[in-house]
Write a protein that holds these residues in place. Structure first.
Motif, PDB file in Angstrom:
ATOM      1  N   ILE A   1       0.836  -1.205   0.000  1.00  0.00           N
ATOM      2  CA  ILE A   1       0.000   0.000   0.000  1.00  0.00           C
ATOM      3  C   ILE A   1       0.871   1.255   0.000  1.00  0.00           C
ATOM      4  O   ILE A   1       0.615   2.213  -0.753  1.00  0.00           O
TER       5      ILE A   1
ATOM      6  N   GLU B   1       2.540   1.721  -3.464  1.00  0.00           N
ATOM      7  CA  GLU B   1       1.623   2.129  -4.529  1.00  0.00           C
ATOM      8  C   GLU B   1       1.099   3.551  -4.331  1.00  0.00           C
ATOM      9  O   GLU B   1       0.706   4.204  -5.302  1.00  0.00           O
ATOM     10  N   HIS B   2       1.077   4.026  -3.096  1.00  0.00           N
ATOM     11  CA  HIS B   2       0.521   5.361  -2.821  1.00  0.00           C
ATOM     12  C   HIS B   2       1.568   6.258  -2.162  1.00  0.00           C
ATOM     13  O   HIS B   2       1.231   7.101  -1.328  1.00  0.00           O
TER      14      HIS B   2
ATOM     15  N   GLU C   1       1.112  10.099  -2.587  1.00  0.00           N
ATOM     16  CA  GLU C   1      -0.059  10.570  -1.848  1.00  0.00           C
ATOM     17  C   GLU C   1       0.206  10.599  -0.349  1.00  0.00           C
ATOM     18  O   GLU C   1      -0.225  11.522   0.355  1.00  0.00           O
ATOM     19  N   ILE C   2       0.931   9.601   0.152  1.00  0.00           N
ATOM     20  CA  ILE C   2       1.165   9.500   1.593  1.00  0.00           C
ATOM     21  C   ILE C   2       2.164  10.544   2.073  1.00  0.00           C
ATOM     22  O   ILE C   2       1.943  11.228   3.083  1.00  0.00           O
TER      23      ILE C   2
ATOM     24  N   TYR D   1      -3.765   7.072   7.924  1.00  0.00           N
ATOM     25  CA  TYR D   1      -3.980   6.786   6.507  1.00  0.00           C
ATOM     26  C   TYR D   1      -5.033   5.679   6.425  1.00  0.00           C
ATOM     27  O   TYR D   1      -4.774   4.527   6.807  1.00  0.00           O
TER      28      TYR D   1
END
Length: 370
Positions: free
Chosen positions: A44, A47-48, A51-52, A165
């Motif tokens: 996770i 892949e993000h 964004e994180i 998150y």
């Protein structure tokens, strides 16, 4: 000493099996956390990542200014700006806890390294982690003079589990649910393992050891086949012992000895009293001369000799009924059987404080049949 040793061996076996059983659960939970949950969490984050972490785009430019500055003054100013950016990231809410700039030889450039070693402990919580709280990964960004050229250095960041998150918190809740299911299943299986195997082994071993030193005892609340099988064996042993005691009645020496028959009968009743948890038990032999019943012999444990008790036995004999009759509410039982023109009466009462009324009545009935 032997008795204590045998009981201790059984207890040690139970403890060892229990420890191994729950150690297996611990290993399963460890692998669930290490391989499955941590792997999903890492996926996770990977892949993000943008964004994180939302890192500023100026980091690469500032790192390039430090590495390729035309003068020392420009280099110092760029290094100061880059240090402030690093500190803002490491000291801020981001899960990045270490940032540094390395040259091509992996040496830190101009002391540009900011670290908060306590940050992973603060950020890894029950909301985003299971049991292992040492999650950390490394990411880097190569710094080049121009596209296609070899990297002259790199920005290296170390991060732990992001907080707040939703996808990671949702994943964590899912795996906590799996942990809960596994623990419940493990406990339920252990309950049956302990109740029907481990405790049964301990109980049977204890009863077997005690039977070597005295009258075999029944397991009053048997669980499972092992304890039931022991009860069947103990019942046969008790009946065999009663047969052996009663066999002494046929021995000539015992017959001639004064009071010999009475002692044999008292021994028999004592075995019944101890084996089946009786409050009292008595045996009487009554006869009818055609006009009335008379008491020939009466033996009881505890001793019975009062006129009132004798009269009660005679009343039982007045209505002879072959067989065993018991009252589960009061615990009273009576057994009648014709013996060479006379009537044998065995009567008594179970101790109310001892459980397993049906099993004890069964043992008493079989003993009377002996």
């Amino acid at each position: 000493m032997t008795k204590i040793t045998e009981q201790r061996r059984t207890s040690i076996l139970t403890v060892v099996v229990t420890l191994l059983y729950f150690l297996t659960l611990g290993l399963v939970l460890y692998e669930l956390d290490r391989q499955h949950f941590t792997g999903e969490k890492e996926r996770i984050i990977r892949e993000h990542f943008r964004e994180i972490f939302a890192l500023p785009d100026t980091l690469g430019e500032l790192a390039g200014d430090v590495l390729f500055a035309p003068s020392e003054a420009v280099r110092q100013r760029a290094a100061e700006r880059l240090r402030k950016e690093m500190e803002a990231i490491v000291r801020g809410p981001s899960s990045i806890f270490s940032f540094r700039l390395e040259d091509a030889n992996r040496n830190v450039v101009m002391g540009l390294q900011v670290t908060d070693p306590e940050k992973p402990k603060r950020l890894n919580t029950w909301r985003n982690s299971l049991f292992l709280r040492n999650f950390e990964r490394i990411t880097d960004l190569g710094v080049k003079r121009e596209r296609g050229a070899a990297s002259a250095g790199r920005l290296v960041a170390r991060y732990t589990t992001p907080t707040n998150y939703p996808p990671i918190e949702q994943l964590t809740r899912l795996y906590w649910g799996i942990v809960g299911v596994l623990v419940v299943v493990w406990l339920v299986v252990y309950y049956f393992l302990y109740r029907y195997v481990l405790r049964a082994m301990h109980t049977v071993t204890t009863h077997l050891q005690e039977s070597k030193e005295g009258t075999p005892r029944l397991i009053l609340r048997p669980y499972g086949g092992l304890e039931t099988a022991y009860n069947e064996m103990a019942m046969r042993a008790l009946l065999q012992r009663l047969n052996e005691i009663l066999g002494r009645l046929l021995q000539a020496d015992e017959q001639r000895e004064e009071g010999g028959q009475r002692r044999v009968l008292e021994d028999t009743l004592t075995v019944m009293l101890q084996a089946f948890g009786l409050e009292r038990v008595e045996l009487a032999l009554v006869a009818n001369d055609g006009a009335s019943w008379s008491l020939i012999e009466q033996v009881g444990i505890p001793d019975v000799s009062s006129p009132r008790q004798d009269a009660a036995v005679l009343r039982d004999g007045e209505h002879p009924k072959k067989g065993f009759t018991a009252d589960s509410k009061t615990g009273d039982f009576i057994y009648w059987a014709p013996v060479e023109g006379m009537q044998l009466v065995i009567r008594g009462r179970l101790q109310a404080s001892v459980p397993a009324v049906g099993l004890r009545f069964q043992g008493v009935e079989q003993s009377c049949e002996v």
